[in-house]
Design an enzyme around this catalytic site. Sequence first.
Site, short mmCIF file in Angstrom:
data_model
loop_
_atom_site.label_atom_id
_atom_site.label_comp_id
_atom_site.label_asym_id
_atom_site.label_seq_id
_atom_site.Cartn_x
_atom_site.Cartn_y
_atom_site.Cartn_z
N LYS A 40 -22.63 117.65 80.68
CA LYS A 40 -22.41 117.47 79.24
C LYS A 40 -23.17 116.29 78.64
O LYS A 40 -23.44 116.25 77.43
CB LYS A 40 -20.91 117.31 78.96
CG LYS A 40 -20.10 118.59 79.08
CD LYS A 40 -20.40 119.53 77.93
CE LYS A 40 -19.45 120.70 77.90
NZ LYS A 40 -19.66 121.58 76.73
N SER B 25 -21.48 122.49 87.67
CA SER B 25 -21.56 121.86 86.36
C SER B 25 -20.72 120.60 86.20
O SER B 25 -20.96 119.82 85.27
CB SER B 25 -21.15 122.86 85.27
OG SER B 25 -19.84 123.33 85.50
#
Length: 516
Positions: free
Chosen positions: A62, A315
């Site tokens: 992110k 991720s």
Amino acid sequence: MAKQERLGDKPTPEEYLRAIICAPIYEVAKKTELQEMPKLSERLGNTILVKREDNQPVHSFKIRGAYAMMSQLSDEEKARGIITASAGNHAQGVALAGKNLGLKPIIVMPKVTPDIKIDAVKNFGGKVVLHGANFDEAKAYAIEKAQKDQMTFVPPFDSPAVIAGQGTIGLELIQQYAHLDMIFVPVGGGGLAAGVSVLIKQLMPHIKVIGVEPKDAACLKAAFDANQPTTLERVSLFAEGVAVKRIGDETFRLCKEFLDDVTLVDSDEICAALKDIFDDVRAVGEPSGALALAGLKKYVQQNNITKKNLVHVLSGANMNFHTLRYVSERAEIGEQREALFVVTIPEEKGSFLRFCKILGNRSVTEFSYRYSKLAKDQKNDAKIFVGIRLMNGLTEKNEILNLFTKNNLNATDLSNNDMTKTHLRYMMGGRVNQKIKEKIFSFEFPEASGALVLFLETLGSSCNITLFHYRSHGADYGRVLCGFENKDEDIDMYLSKIGYSYREETQNIALEFFVK
């Protein structure tokens, strides 16, 4: 370095390509490692690679999108203040990006956000504001405050600049390994899938990009089916990082054009993928972080893929340590290494011994039974709950079912029954000794101090509770099974007061055996 472009609302693929190439994310992010997973590669008959986004400074990808957007803001936009809403990884990305840009962004987080995530945002320099019972309420408040105070809102996924930042992962992948055949990416709001696919399809269009979603939070699949973004009624909180009810408008536009396929997985398959990651590279991912690998494994099996070079994006790794207990319990079922059955045997001496002899040398992982004496004119059978370790997956499970049938034992496979795996295998007790009208519901709610008390205060004072089971897995959400005596009252009216996601389970087959 080329000059960074400010993107419009609907950039062309060429504009996205330039924005991705010029994104200045390495001022704060890092080019993460691409590692081979030798054990899994041998098992699946393909070369399996993992992109280690868990090694970013905020332990998730992110930071890429957050910094890509915030770094291009004008001095005037920065001066007005930065605000966003998030319950986890995006919050930390915005906080760290702000710190590197000399800003102190406001991060609106739900009141139920665990302290570990709040502290992480504060440590990166973000100012935390707690508001609302869930992410949607926190986001609505952040947008309202941004409009009222003319602040700059940083979206978690549905922004061209954010999408371009996430797309840098695709650029790194083809630089690190030029012979890729497929890339598997997790899908929440769609920013990562959109960014990677729009980049790959312009530079190396022969590489397939596959999106992976949880079955119980599949907002992209729902949008594909409806041919437009649509809002899901509810989403599971297990893979919190991708628990999004509605895909973004811009991310959907790009995924529809550039994403090759989307596949769905369940929680058990995610847990099995987490174990694979740990076994091969000793990384502890979060559930949403292992989502792409779970999809890769399923896609390989369903499409008989062999001798290909496949990569998945790990991720994130912002895992609550105590959640590992749940992951460990469910991983074996997700990998089809354990089967759960309910078997009816005669309520008589020697039945247990005969049953174990039928199983032979197979390893029993769990065995539960409670004596149940019925009236004299009724047949006395015992319902036993048994877990059996499997060495040969689905084939062996079917062999065991056939073995039960051959020995005149009535058996039901409950391996895929979530009610069984979440509640029944941990419950004590038996059937009620009188007939009552009863409705049974399962609940899922954000775990926080006072959440269970609120549940009981709201429902316990309104309805007669006939069954209750709650077991903390140390996760960020709680799971409750609760029964209510149904006296022709409007139970749904009371349930709506609690504000938690729920589902009626009265007709669940697992309850027929042990509870009702």
